[in-house]
Design a protein around this motif. Structure first.
Motif, PDB file in Angstrom:
ATOM      1  N   LEU A  25       1.011  -1.234  -0.067  1.00 29.94           N
ATOM      2  CA  LEU A  25       0.031  -0.176  -0.135  1.00 29.94           C
ATOM      3  C   LEU A  25       0.787   1.284  -0.122  1.00 29.94           C
ATOM      4  CD1 LEU A  25      -2.559   1.323   0.113  1.00 29.94           C
ATOM      5  CD2 LEU A  25      -2.523   1.154   2.759  1.00 29.94           C
ATOM      6  N   THR A  26       0.612   2.256  -1.035  1.00 28.01           N
ATOM      7  CA  THR A  26       1.222   3.564  -0.880  1.00 28.01           C
ATOM      8  C   THR A  26      -0.042   4.586  -0.749  1.00 28.01           C
ATOM      9  OG1 THR A  26       1.074   3.725  -3.429  1.00 28.01           O
ATOM     10  CG2 THR A  26       3.102   2.521  -2.432  1.00 28.01           C
ATOM     11  N   SER A  27       0.362   5.802  -0.976  1.00 26.93           N
ATOM     12  CA  SER A  27      -0.842   6.782  -1.045  1.00 26.93           C
ATOM     13  C   SER A  27      -1.630   6.841  -2.085  1.00 26.93           C
ATOM     14  CB  SER A  27      -0.199   7.987  -0.716  1.00 26.93           C
ATOM     15  OG  SER A  27       0.810   8.423  -1.521  1.00 26.93           O
ATOM     16  N   SER A  28      -1.043   5.837  -3.213  1.00 32.68           N
ATOM     17  CA  SER A  28      -2.152   6.060  -4.238  1.00 32.68           C
ATOM     18  C   SER A  28      -2.649   4.707  -5.173  1.00 32.68           C
ATOM     19  CB  SER A  28      -1.137   6.647  -5.468  1.00 32.68           C
ATOM     20  OG  SER A  28      -0.033   5.999  -5.815  1.00 32.68           O
ATOM     21  N   ASN A  29      -2.557   3.686  -4.078  1.00 34.24           N
ATOM     22  CA  ASN A  29      -2.943   2.576  -4.801  1.00 34.24           C
ATOM     23  C   ASN A  29      -3.888   1.404  -3.782  1.00 34.24           C
ATOM     24  OD1 ASN A  29      -1.200   1.505  -2.782  1.00 34.24           O
ATOM     25  ND2 ASN A  29       0.105   0.270  -4.290  1.00 34.24           N
ATOM     26  N   TYR A  30      -4.538   2.514  -3.183  1.00 35.77           N
ATOM     27  CA  TYR A  30      -5.416   1.628  -2.343  1.00 35.77           C
ATOM     28  C   TYR A  30      -6.466   0.592  -2.818  1.00 35.77           C
ATOM     29  CZ  TYR A  30      -9.077   0.638   1.174  1.00 35.77           C
ATOM     30  OH  TYR A  30     -10.122  -0.005   2.089  1.00 35.77           O
ATOM     31  N   LEU A  31      -7.336   0.882  -3.809  1.00 36.31           N
ATOM     32  CA  LEU A  31      -7.920   0.056  -4.350  1.00 36.31           C
ATOM     33  C   LEU A  31      -7.314  -1.327  -4.722  1.00 36.31           C
ATOM     34  CD1 LEU A  31     -10.572  -1.081  -5.030  1.00 36.31           C
ATOM     35  CD2 LEU A  31     -10.717   0.323  -7.309  1.00 36.31           C
ATOM     36  N   LEU A  32      -6.108  -0.928  -5.388  1.00 32.63           N
ATOM     37  CA  LEU A  32      -5.175  -2.235  -5.832  1.00 32.63           C
ATOM     38  C   LEU A  32      -4.893  -3.220  -4.931  1.00 32.63           C
ATOM     39  CD1 LEU A  32      -3.891  -3.551  -8.394  1.00 32.63           C
ATOM     40  CD2 LEU A  32      -2.048  -2.217  -8.350  1.00 32.63           C
ATOM     41  N   TRP A  33      -4.404  -2.533  -3.468  1.00 32.51           N
ATOM     42  CA  TRP A  33      -3.820  -3.173  -2.523  1.00 32.51           C
ATOM     43  C   TRP A  33      -4.718  -3.952  -1.821  1.00 32.51           C
ATOM     44  CZ3 TRP A  33      -5.431  -2.370   2.580  1.00 32.51           C
ATOM     45  CH2 TRP A  33      -4.754  -2.769   3.493  1.00 32.51           C
ATOM     46  N   LYS A  34      -6.121  -3.231  -1.822  1.00 34.81           N
ATOM     47  CA  LYS A  34      -7.122  -3.944  -0.910  1.00 34.81           C
ATOM     48  C   LYS A  34      -7.888  -5.152  -1.798  1.00 34.81           C
ATOM     49  CE  LYS A  34     -11.897  -3.430   0.413  1.00 34.81           C
ATOM     50  NZ  LYS A  34     -13.058  -2.645   0.024  1.00 34.81           N
ATOM     51  N   THR A  35      -7.607  -5.127  -3.212  1.00 35.31           N
ATOM     52  CA  THR A  35      -8.132  -6.270  -4.002  1.00 35.31           C
ATOM     53  C   THR A  35      -7.091  -7.502  -3.952  1.00 35.31           C
ATOM     54  OG1 THR A  35      -8.699  -4.686  -5.707  1.00 35.31           O
ATOM     55  CG2 THR A  35      -8.333  -6.953  -6.566  1.00 35.31           C
ATOM     56  N   ALA A 106      -8.327  -1.526  14.293  1.00 34.82           N
ATOM     57  CA  ALA A 106      -7.870  -0.193  14.242  1.00 34.82           C
ATOM     58  C   ALA A 106      -6.835   0.418  13.158  1.00 34.82           C
ATOM     59  CB  ALA A 106      -7.477  -0.043  15.786  1.00 34.82           C
ATOM     60  N   ALA A 107      -6.108  -0.695  12.753  1.00 41.16           N
ATOM     61  CA  ALA A 107      -5.319  -0.289  11.553  1.00 41.16           C
ATOM     62  C   ALA A 107      -6.099  -0.206  10.283  1.00 41.16           C
ATOM     63  CB  ALA A 107      -4.226  -1.450  11.431  1.00 41.16           C
ATOM     64  N   TRP A 108      -6.888  -1.103  10.101  1.00 37.32           N
ATOM     65  CA  TRP A 108      -7.856  -0.992   8.638  1.00 37.32           C
ATOM     66  C   TRP A 108      -8.600   0.192   8.886  1.00 37.32           C
ATOM     67  CZ3 TRP A 108      -7.577  -4.121   4.794  1.00 37.32           C
ATOM     68  CH2 TRP A 108      -8.694  -3.930   3.975  1.00 37.32           C
ATOM     69  N   ASP A 109      -9.106   0.764   9.978  1.00 41.59           N
ATOM     70  CA  ASP A 109      -9.774   1.742   9.962  1.00 41.59           C
ATOM     71  C   ASP A 109      -9.288   2.904   9.611  1.00 41.59           C
ATOM     72  OD1 ASP A 109     -12.243   0.503  10.369  1.00 41.59           O
ATOM     73  OD2 ASP A 109     -12.577   0.961  12.375  1.00 41.59           O
ATOM     74  N   LYS A 110      -7.887   2.971  10.158  1.00 40.15           N
ATOM     75  CA  LYS A 110      -7.013   4.290   9.689  1.00 40.15           C
ATOM     76  C   LYS A 110      -6.753   4.217   8.317  1.00 40.15           C
ATOM     77  CE  LYS A 110      -4.851   4.857  14.112  1.00 40.15           C
ATOM     78  NZ  LYS A 110      -3.492   5.536  14.529  1.00 40.15           N
ATOM     79  N   LEU A 111      -6.492   3.092   7.722  1.00 40.33           N
ATOM     80  CA  LEU A 111      -6.365   2.786   6.095  1.00 40.33           C
ATOM     81  C   LEU A 111      -7.328   3.320   5.429  1.00 40.33           C
ATOM     82  CD1 LEU A 111      -3.995  -0.314   6.202  1.00 40.33           C
ATOM     83  CD2 LEU A 111      -3.170   2.264   6.314  1.00 40.33           C
ATOM     84  N   VAL A 112      -8.619   2.795   5.686  1.00 43.59           N
ATOM     85  CA  VAL A 112      -9.620   3.201   4.868  1.00 43.59           C
ATOM     86  C   VAL A 112      -9.970   4.745   5.215  1.00 43.59           C
ATOM     87  CG1 VAL A 112     -12.353   2.954   5.007  1.00 43.59           C
ATOM     88  CG2 VAL A 112     -10.868   0.967   5.143  1.00 43.59           C
ATOM     89  N   ALA A 113     -10.009   5.155   6.237  1.00 39.27           N
ATOM     90  CA  ALA A 113     -10.193   6.580   6.510  1.00 39.27           C
ATOM     91  C   ALA A 113      -9.296   7.547   5.733  1.00 39.27           C
ATOM     92  CB  ALA A 113     -10.050   7.056   7.827  1.00 39.27           C
ATOM     93  N   THR A 114      -8.095   7.221   5.546  1.00 39.72           N
ATOM     94  CA  THR A 114      -6.997   7.874   4.908  1.00 39.72           C
ATOM     95  C   THR A 114      -6.857   7.725   3.534  1.00 39.72           C
ATOM     96  OG1 THR A 114      -5.435   7.672   6.859  1.00 39.72           O
ATOM     97  CG2 THR A 114      -4.470   8.437   4.919  1.00 39.72           C
ATOM     98  N   TYR A 115      -7.050   6.345   2.910  1.00 41.21           N
ATOM     99  CA  TYR A 115      -6.636   6.251   1.675  1.00 41.21           C
ATOM    100  C   TYR A 115      -7.978   5.858   0.795  1.00 41.21           C
ATOM    101  CZ  TYR A 115      -2.239   6.530   3.317  1.00 41.21           C
ATOM    102  OH  TYR A 115      -0.968   7.211   3.906  1.00 41.21           O
TER     103      TYR A 115
END
Length: 162
Positions: A25-35, A106-115
């Protein structure tokens, strides 16, 4: 009948899924990372640790806090495994955001909220990418595909990413 030891309820070994995560995960690939991340969590039956659908068991079986709850010990072990997978699957620049996260949820929520699409930092990042996009030495086709990819991410509703 003897008491069941908590160690017999613990997972004997956890799969090391970090090597299966080719995209960090980077600041620009959330959907790809989540997939790539979500199917692994579901396949291991641990999705409840990130979606919050299961209540955390109480830590102790009695009010004196002397008898540990075996269900809590199993939950904690599984949760820390999922948290370790999340931490291992993010780039070094994202890692500081997870320092204080003590649970996978908690970690997941932080990532979702940010990216996830719809978050202000994510939208700012995409707009910045679009604004600074240059043709340089790539083909016009590559340039247009990259611009379209960024525009598509901006147009995707937030609920798809969460």
């Amino acid at each position: 009948m003897g008491e069941t030891s908590s160690s017999s309820m613990m997972p004997s070994s956890s799969p090391n899924l970090a090597h299966q995560l080719h995209v960090k995960l980077t600041s620009s690939n959330y959907l790809l990372w989540k997939t790539q991340f979500m199917p692994m969590i579901f396949a291991c039956g641990l999705n409840q640790h990130i979606d919050g659908t299961t209540q955390i068991p109480t830590q102790f079986l009695d009010d004196t806090n002397t008898k540990s709850n075996p269900a809590y010990i199993v939950w904690l072990c599984e949760d820390q495994i999922v948290l370790s997978w999340i931490v291992a699957s993010v780039s070094e620049s994202i890692l500081p955001q997870l320092v204080e996260a003590t649970t996978a949820h908690a970690a997941w929520d932080k990532l979702v909220a940010t990216y996830a699409s719809g978050s202000r930092p994510y939208i700012r990042e995409l707009k910045s990418q679009l604004h600074t996009l240059r043709h340089d030495n790539v083909s016009i086709e590559s340039y247009v595909l990259k611009a379209k990819g960024i525009a598509d991410k901006l147009a995707t509703p937030a609920k798809i990413h969460q």
